[in-house]
Scaffold this motif. Structure first.
Motif, PDB file in Angstrom:
ATOM      1  N   ILE A   1       0.974  -1.249   0.158  1.00  0.00           N
ATOM      2  CA  ILE A   1       0.041  -0.045  -0.088  1.00  0.00           C
ATOM      3  C   ILE A   1       1.003   1.248   0.106  1.00  0.00           C
ATOM      4  O   ILE A   1       1.691   1.462   0.928  1.00  0.00           O
ATOM      5  CB  ILE A   1      -0.887  -0.040   1.300  1.00  0.00           C
ATOM      6  CG1 ILE A   1      -1.920  -1.251   1.282  1.00  0.00           C
ATOM      7  CG2 ILE A   1      -1.833   1.380   1.128  1.00  0.00           C
ATOM      8  CD1 ILE A   1      -2.711  -1.236   2.408  1.00  0.00           C
ATOM      9  N   GLU A   2       0.760   2.028  -0.939  1.00  0.00           N
ATOM     10  CA  GLU A   2       1.356   3.472  -1.084  1.00  0.00           C
ATOM     11  C   GLU A   2       0.550   4.502  -0.404  1.00  0.00           C
ATOM     12  O   GLU A   2      -0.415   4.764  -0.754  1.00  0.00           O
ATOM     13  CB  GLU A   2       1.650   3.724  -2.468  1.00  0.00           C
ATOM     14  CG  GLU A   2       2.347   3.035  -3.211  1.00  0.00           C
ATOM     15  CD  GLU A   2       2.821   3.303  -4.572  1.00  0.00           C
ATOM     16  OE1 GLU A   2       2.196   4.422  -5.099  1.00  0.00           O
ATOM     17  OE2 GLU A   2       3.600   2.696  -5.484  1.00  0.00           O
ATOM     18  N   ALA A   3       0.999   5.019   0.754  1.00  0.00           N
ATOM     19  CA  ALA A   3       0.201   5.845   1.530  1.00  0.00           C
ATOM     20  C   ALA A   3       1.054   7.110   2.186  1.00  0.00           C
ATOM     21  O   ALA A   3       2.401   7.126   2.104  1.00  0.00           O
ATOM     22  CB  ALA A   3      -0.243   5.137   2.929  1.00  0.00           C
ATOM     23  N   ASP A   4       0.433   8.325   2.262  1.00  0.00           N
ATOM     24  CA  ASP A   4       1.185   9.398   2.956  1.00  0.00           C
ATOM     25  C   ASP A   4       0.362  10.078   3.908  1.00  0.00           C
ATOM     26  O   ASP A   4      -1.005   9.566   4.185  1.00  0.00           O
ATOM     27  CB  ASP A   4       1.302  10.413   1.446  1.00  0.00           C
ATOM     28  CG  ASP A   4       2.228  10.007   0.563  1.00  0.00           C
ATOM     29  OD1 ASP A   4       3.182   9.413   1.024  1.00  0.00           O
ATOM     30  OD2 ASP A   4       1.912  10.174  -0.598  1.00  0.00           O
ATOM     31  N   GLY A   5       1.050  10.808   4.641  1.00  0.00           N
ATOM     32  CA  GLY A   5       0.238  11.582   5.775  1.00  0.00           C
ATOM     33  C   GLY A   5      -0.469  10.536   6.921  1.00  0.00           C
ATOM     34  O   GLY A   5      -0.014   9.552   7.380  1.00  0.00           O
ATOM     35  N   GLU A   6      -1.628  10.839   7.281  1.00  0.00           N
ATOM     36  CA  GLU A   6      -2.308  10.034   8.177  1.00  0.00           C
ATOM     37  C   GLU A   6      -2.626   8.501   7.797  1.00  0.00           C
ATOM     38  O   GLU A   6      -2.517   7.452   8.533  1.00  0.00           O
ATOM     39  CB  GLU A   6      -3.640  10.624   8.460  1.00  0.00           C
ATOM     40  CG  GLU A   6      -4.370   9.993   9.612  1.00  0.00           C
ATOM     41  CD  GLU A   6      -3.743   9.970  10.912  1.00  0.00           C
ATOM     42  OE1 GLU A   6      -4.043   9.042  11.799  1.00  0.00           O
ATOM     43  OE2 GLU A   6      -2.675  10.717  11.299  1.00  0.00           O
ATOM     44  N   ALA A   7      -2.716   8.423   6.283  1.00  0.00           N
ATOM     45  CA  ALA A   7      -2.850   7.089   6.001  1.00  0.00           C
ATOM     46  C   ALA A   7      -1.527   6.212   6.021  1.00  0.00           C
ATOM     47  O   ALA A   7      -1.629   4.718   6.421  1.00  0.00           O
ATOM     48  CB  ALA A   7      -3.381   6.822   4.356  1.00  0.00           C
ATOM     49  N   LYS A   8      -0.463   6.744   5.931  1.00  0.00           N
ATOM     50  CA  LYS A   8       0.978   6.098   6.359  1.00  0.00           C
ATOM     51  C   LYS A   8       0.866   5.750   7.734  1.00  0.00           C
ATOM     52  O   LYS A   8       1.502   4.764   8.247  1.00  0.00           O
ATOM     53  CB  LYS A   8       2.029   7.013   5.827  1.00  0.00           C
ATOM     54  CG  LYS A   8       3.414   6.268   6.032  1.00  0.00           C
ATOM     55  CD  LYS A   8       4.599   7.164   5.332  1.00  0.00           C
ATOM     56  CE  LYS A   8       5.658   6.743   5.492  1.00  0.00           C
ATOM     57  NZ  LYS A   8       6.794   7.460   4.925  1.00  0.00           N
ATOM     58  N   VAL A   9       0.616   6.504   8.689  1.00  0.00           N
ATOM     59  CA  VAL A   9       0.337   6.296  10.166  1.00  0.00           C
ATOM     60  C   VAL A   9      -0.513   4.997  10.346  1.00  0.00           C
ATOM     61  O   VAL A   9      -0.003   4.161  11.232  1.00  0.00           O
ATOM     62  CB  VAL A   9       0.088   7.532  10.940  1.00  0.00           C
ATOM     63  CG1 VAL A   9       0.043   7.162  12.478  1.00  0.00           C
ATOM     64  CG2 VAL A   9       1.015   8.486  10.799  1.00  0.00           C
ATOM     65  N   GLN A  10      -1.675   4.944   9.719  1.00  0.00           N
ATOM     66  CA  GLN A  10      -2.461   3.747   9.981  1.00  0.00           C
ATOM     67  C   GLN A  10      -1.935   2.719   9.369  1.00  0.00           C
ATOM     68  O   GLN A  10      -2.171   1.808  10.059  1.00  0.00           O
ATOM     69  CB  GLN A  10      -3.944   4.119   9.345  1.00  0.00           C
ATOM     70  CG  GLN A  10      -4.803   5.421  10.032  1.00  0.00           C
ATOM     71  CD  GLN A  10      -5.022   5.194  11.520  1.00  0.00           C
ATOM     72  OE1 GLN A  10      -5.471   4.062  11.906  1.00  0.00           O
ATOM     73  NE2 GLN A  10      -5.105   6.206  12.131  1.00  0.00           N
ATOM     74  N   ARG A  11      -1.250   2.587   8.377  1.00  0.00           N
ATOM     75  CA  ARG A  11      -0.431   1.279   7.730  1.00  0.00           C
ATOM     76  C   ARG A  11       0.351   0.885   8.941  1.00  0.00           C
ATOM     77  O   ARG A  11       0.696  -0.152   9.052  1.00  0.00           O
ATOM     78  CB  ARG A  11       0.034   1.721   6.566  1.00  0.00           C
ATOM     79  CG  ARG A  11       0.633   0.594   5.843  1.00  0.00           C
ATOM     80  CD  ARG A  11       1.267   0.978   4.741  1.00  0.00           C
ATOM     81  NE  ARG A  11       2.660   1.630   4.955  1.00  0.00           N
ATOM     82  CZ  ARG A  11       3.312   2.264   3.859  1.00  0.00           C
ATOM     83  NH1 ARG A  11       3.069   1.751   2.518  1.00  0.00           N
ATOM     84  NH2 ARG A  11       4.569   2.933   4.408  1.00  0.00           N
TER      85      ARG A  11
END
Length: 264
Positions: A186-196
């Motif tokens: 999963i490529e994520a940035d910001g808050e989505a990256k924290v959740q990952r």
């Protein structure tokens, strides 16, 4: 810095005193008379934007910059992102409407600045990417919740002394690793990256729990906590009590001799 001319001739043929001012960009423009602008007649302008028309009412002596601020409320475009064209020419913010020849029911074209449009498109794509990452992390979280409940049930079974099939532990471990691979893709940035990152740590913790359960399942009598250590090392006490070796002989303090003393 300002320059003032003694008189000037406007389109109506009357001579009036005109004030000029030097703007920060170095352009010499006619100074706006705020009193005249507020007391001047109101005019309605038809502004075309894409396939829409906006009827805007402003003072006749307003500037194109004033018109942009009014259009910002109508179109949602920031003034810096607007380009106003009148009679095929782009107008500066400091230019007055009445000097450019704008009258009641005149038509002005509004275009969005290309750089602003590109920036907006990039932000839109970024937001869509973040939303997609949120959805993918949420799907993994739902699967991990199910696996976590199975691990809790398995731990309960082992606590009451019942063994479970080793294959069940192996299958749960493989399922956890599969979810971990999904999170890694999963490529994520910001808050989505924290959740990952949170879900990754959660899966790793559950995998460690399964390793402990596997060890307990192979040795039901082994407990990770409250373990009693039994040693076979014995302490040697004095006189040999409790020792595995025979007690050593003690030397007597009384010495026996065969020498006899003669008495008279």
């Amino acid at each position: 810095m300002r320059k003032r001319s003694k008189c000037g001739v406007e389109k109506d043929g009357y001579k009036r005193q005109i004030d000029w001012e030097l703007r920060p960009g170095g352009m010499l423009v006619q100074k706006r008379d705020t009193a005249d602008a507020s007391s001047g007649p109101m005019i309605k302008i038809k502004v075309s934007h894409d396939s829409y028309y906006h009827d805007v009412t402003v003072h006749s002596r307003s500037t194109f910059g004033d018109l942009k601020r009014v259009l910002a409320n109508e179109t949602g475009l920031e003034p810096k992102a607007q380009r106003l064209l009148y009679r095929g020419k782009e107008k500066d913010d400091v230019e007055c409407l009445h000097i450019a020849g704008v009258k009641d029911m005149s038509k002005i074209m509004l275009l969005e600045d290309p750089a602003s449009k590109e920036k907006k498109l990039e932000e839109m794509n970024k937001n869509q990417g973040i939303l997609k990452a949120y959805e993918e992390v949420a799907k993994v979280r739902a699967q991990v919740d199910k696996l976590s409940q199975k691990i809790v049930d398995m731990e309960t079974t082992l606590c009451i002394g019942t063994k479970v099939a080793d294959k069940e532990i192996v299958v749960l471990t493989e399922l956890l690793m599969a979810e971990l691979l999904k999170l890694d893709s999963i490529e994520a940035d910001g808050e989505a990256k924290v959740q990952r990152r949170v879900e990754v740590r959660r899966v790793q913790s559950l995998a460690d729990t399964l390793d402990n359960l596997k060890a307990r399942n192979s040795n039901p009598f082994r407990k990770s906590s409250n373990a009693v250590s039994v040693t076979t090392k014995w302490q040697s006490f004095e006189l040999g009590v409790g020792s595995l070796h025979a007690p050593t002989s003690m030397k007597s303090s009384t010495k026996i001799t065969q020498d006899w003393e003669s008495f008279d």
